[in-house]
Design a protein around this motif. Structure first.
Motif, PDB file in Angstrom:
ATOM      1  N   ALA A  12      25.944  34.395  36.176  1.00 48.35           N
ATOM      2  CA  ALA A  12      25.598  33.732  37.432  1.00 48.35           C
ATOM      3  C   ALA A  12      26.854  33.324  38.197  1.00 48.35           C
ATOM      4  CB  ALA A  12      24.731  32.503  37.152  1.00 48.35           C
ATOM      5  N   LEU A  13      27.879  32.863  37.468  1.00 50.21           N
ATOM      6  CA  LEU A  13      29.131  32.481  38.110  1.00 50.21           C
ATOM      7  C   LEU A  13      29.775  33.668  38.813  1.00 50.21           C
ATOM      8  CD1 LEU A  13      31.543  30.549  38.609  1.00 50.21           C
ATOM      9  CD2 LEU A  13      32.431  31.283  36.379  1.00 50.21           C
ATOM     10  N   HIS A  14      29.822  34.806  38.146  1.00 48.41           N
ATOM     11  CA  HIS A  14      30.464  35.977  38.724  1.00 48.41           C
ATOM     12  C   HIS A  14      29.655  36.530  39.894  1.00 48.41           C
ATOM     13  CE1 HIS A  14      32.703  35.675  34.980  1.00 48.41           C
ATOM     14  NE2 HIS A  14      33.572  36.546  35.459  1.00 48.41           N
ATOM     15  N   ILE A  15      28.334  36.523  39.774  1.00 49.33           N
ATOM     16  CA  ILE A  15      27.500  36.948  40.908  1.00 49.33           C
ATOM     17  C   ILE A  15      27.698  36.002  42.082  1.00 49.33           C
ATOM     18  CG2 ILE A  15      25.124  37.218  41.711  1.00 49.33           C
ATOM     19  CD1 ILE A  15      24.380  38.221  38.960  1.00 49.33           C
ATOM     20  N   GLY A  16      27.855  34.708  41.773  1.00 47.97           N
ATOM     21  CA  GLY A  16      28.111  33.739  42.842  1.00 47.97           C
ATOM     22  C   GLY A  16      29.426  34.000  43.558  1.00 47.97           C
ATOM     23  N   LEU A  17      30.454  34.399  42.818  1.00 47.94           N
ATOM     24  CA  LEU A  17      31.739  34.720  43.450  1.00 47.94           C
ATOM     25  C   LEU A  17      31.623  35.953  44.350  1.00 47.94           C
ATOM     26  CD1 LEU A  17      34.182  34.108  40.450  1.00 47.94           C
ATOM     27  CD2 LEU A  17      33.860  32.676  42.473  1.00 47.94           C
ATOM     28  N   VAL A  18      30.858  36.951  43.893  1.00 49.49           N
ATOM     29  CA  VAL A  18      30.616  38.124  44.737  1.00 49.49           C
ATOM     30  C   VAL A  18      29.845  37.720  45.991  1.00 49.49           C
ATOM     31  CG1 VAL A  18      29.471  40.365  44.861  1.00 49.49           C
ATOM     32  CG2 VAL A  18      30.682  39.712  42.784  1.00 49.49           C
ATOM     33  N   GLY A  19      28.840  36.858  45.801  1.00 48.53           N
ATOM     34  CA  GLY A  19      28.090  36.373  46.955  1.00 48.53           C
ATOM     35  C   GLY A  19      28.946  35.569  47.905  1.00 48.53           C
ATOM     36  N   ILE A  59      37.151  42.039  53.081  1.00 44.78           N
ATOM     37  CA  ILE A  59      38.141  41.014  53.433  1.00 44.78           C
ATOM     38  C   ILE A  59      37.799  39.694  52.733  1.00 44.78           C
ATOM     39  CG2 ILE A  59      39.120  39.689  55.335  1.00 44.78           C
ATOM     40  CD1 ILE A  59      38.613  42.099  57.133  1.00 44.78           C
ATOM     41  N   GLY A  60      36.506  39.361  52.711  1.00 40.17           N
ATOM     42  CA  GLY A  60      36.073  38.168  51.981  1.00 40.17           C
ATOM     43  C   GLY A  60      36.415  38.257  50.505  1.00 40.17           C
ATOM     44  N   PHE A  67      42.456  33.411  46.183  1.00 44.04           N
ATOM     45  CA  PHE A  67      42.216  32.010  45.818  1.00 44.04           C
ATOM     46  C   PHE A  67      42.091  31.857  44.300  1.00 44.04           C
ATOM     47  CE2 PHE A  67      39.461  28.410  44.902  1.00 44.04           C
ATOM     48  CZ  PHE A  67      40.039  27.399  45.658  1.00 44.04           C
ATOM     49  N   MET A  68      41.298  32.739  43.672  1.00 42.70           N
ATOM     50  CA  MET A  68      41.088  32.625  42.235  1.00 42.70           C
ATOM     51  C   MET A  68      42.352  32.965  41.457  1.00 42.70           C
ATOM     52  SD  MET A  68      38.089  31.450  42.017  1.00 42.70           S
ATOM     53  CE  MET A  68      37.948  31.522  40.235  1.00 42.70           C
ATOM     54  N   THR A  69      43.139  33.914  41.944  1.00 41.88           N
ATOM     55  CA  THR A  69      44.387  34.256  41.269  1.00 41.88           C
ATOM     56  C   THR A  69      45.340  33.069  41.252  1.00 41.88           C
ATOM     57  OG1 THR A  69      44.160  36.575  41.924  1.00 41.88           O
ATOM     58  CG2 THR A  69      46.359  35.833  41.272  1.00 41.88           C
ATOM     59  N   ARG A  70      45.307  32.295  42.318  1.00 43.77           N
ATOM     60  CA  ARG A  70      46.228  31.156  42.420  1.00 43.77           C
ATOM     61  C   ARG A  70      45.729  29.925  41.675  1.00 43.77           C
ATOM     62  NH1 ARG A  70      48.914  28.872  48.061  1.00 43.77           N
ATOM     63  NH2 ARG A  70      50.178  27.223  47.098  1.00 43.77           N
ATOM     64  N   ILE A  76      38.489  31.957  34.170  1.00 39.19           N
ATOM     65  CA  ILE A  76      37.022  31.992  34.136  1.00 39.19           C
ATOM     66  C   ILE A  76      36.477  33.275  34.741  1.00 39.19           C
ATOM     67  CG2 ILE A  76      36.864  29.485  34.230  1.00 39.19           C
ATOM     68  CD1 ILE A  76      36.105  29.742  37.180  1.00 39.19           C
ATOM     69  N   VAL A  77      37.301  34.029  35.453  1.00 36.98           N
ATOM     70  CA  VAL A  77      36.868  35.309  36.022  1.00 36.98           C
ATOM     71  C   VAL A  77      37.231  36.418  35.045  1.00 36.98           C
ATOM     72  CG1 VAL A  77      37.103  36.929  37.937  1.00 36.98           C
ATOM     73  CG2 VAL A  77      37.136  34.466  38.372  1.00 36.98           C
ATOM     74  N   ASP A  78      36.231  37.160  34.617  1.00 37.44           N
ATOM     75  CA  ASP A  78      36.422  38.242  33.658  1.00 37.44           C
ATOM     76  C   ASP A  78      36.302  39.575  34.381  1.00 37.44           C
ATOM     77  OD1 ASP A  78      36.569  39.267  30.821  1.00 37.44           O
ATOM     78  OD2 ASP A  78      34.655  40.115  31.439  1.00 37.44           O
ATOM     79  N   ARG A  79      37.337  40.414  34.260  1.00 35.14           N
ATOM     80  CA  ARG A  79      37.352  41.685  34.970  1.00 35.14           C
ATOM     81  C   ARG A  79      36.214  42.609  34.522  1.00 35.14           C
ATOM     82  NH1 ARG A  79      40.901  44.384  38.094  1.00 35.14           N
ATOM     83  NH2 ARG A  79      42.406  42.692  37.867  1.00 35.14           N
TER      84      ARG A  79
END
Length: 238
Positions: A12-19, A59-60, A67-70, A76-79
């Motif tokens: 859900a977290l990763h789908i939220g980041l895509v969203g 672009i988003g 932002f997440m890289t910094r 918490i982001v898994d490739r």
């Protein structure tokens, strides 16, 4: 499992980041449409309004990734999780594209469709076999097949072909394709140039537009041959 399921499900977290990336792209597009309406209110010209959301969602995605890289200190982001979401979205995209084809439109313009299809296929095959090995020094087949597929249809076709020839992504083909899309999609991959094509043709005519695009093609070809081609020759000498 980069997070505890007690707090939030990792999927859900990763789908939220895509969203979130799509949401940012949506508001970038809406802002540009508003600017266009303010600047060209009395002319009735619409260009940005016809640009699809996809290039702005890219672009988003860049904004979210930066932002997440910094600030993502806990990884918490898994490739691999993002890749699974990407592959699922690609499958849904391909099925949706096939399901929404208008056979009636193809039937009404059958001969035009056949001519464009035959000429397009022949041209793309020639460019893939002849130009790709000469323009792409490393992994030309894996990288060229993505551009070949995109030229034959859409970006999803190119990604699908790259997944077939390089399913484990042992080559940099997918990454190179993604970097190219950042510059390609906002302009001609359903972007500004694509959206502006019909208004320009209506206002200036098909022949002037054809001449302009031909000149641009020749200019970029000369840039590739005279500049990047020389750099490639120098690398081989070194």
């Amino acid at each position: 499992m980069t997070t505890s399921t007690v707090s939030i499900e990792p999927l859900a977290l990763h789908i939220g980041l895509v969203g979130l990336a799509i949401f940012i792209g949506y508001w970038i597009l809406e802002a540009l449409v508003w600017v266009e309406e303010v600047l060209w209110l009395d002319t009735g010209v619409e260009i940005i309004a016809h640009v699809p959301l996809f290039p702005f969602a890219m672009i988003g995605g860049i904004i979210v990734q930066v932002f997440m890289t910094r600030y993502d200190k806990n990884d918490i982001v898994d490739r691999q999780m993002v890749s699974r979401i990407q592959n699922t979205a690609l499958d849904l995209l391909i099925v949706s594209a096939l399901a929404t084809l208008s056979l009636q439109v193809i039937g009404d313009h059958l001969w035009e469709f056949i001519i464009l299809a035959v000429v397009g296929v022949v041209l793309n095959v020639i460019m893939f076999i002849y130009l790709a090995p000469r323009m792409i020094p490393h992994f030309w087949f894996e990288r060229g097949i993505g551009d070949f597929g995109q030229s034959m249809g859409v970006a999803a076709t190119g990604i699908m072909l790259m997944k077939i020839v390089d399913p484990e992504q042992k080559t940099p083909a997918m990454k190179a394709f993604g970097y190219k899309q950042i510059f390609f999609e906002p302009m001609v991959g359903g972007g500004l140039v694509t959206a502006a094509a019909m208004p320009l043709i209506i206002n200036f005519g098909a022949v002037p537009f054809l001449i302009a695009t031909t000149l641009l093609t020749v200019a970029f070809w000369l840039l590739g041959v005279l500049y990047f081609g020389k750099n490639k020759q120098n690398e081989r000498r070194d």
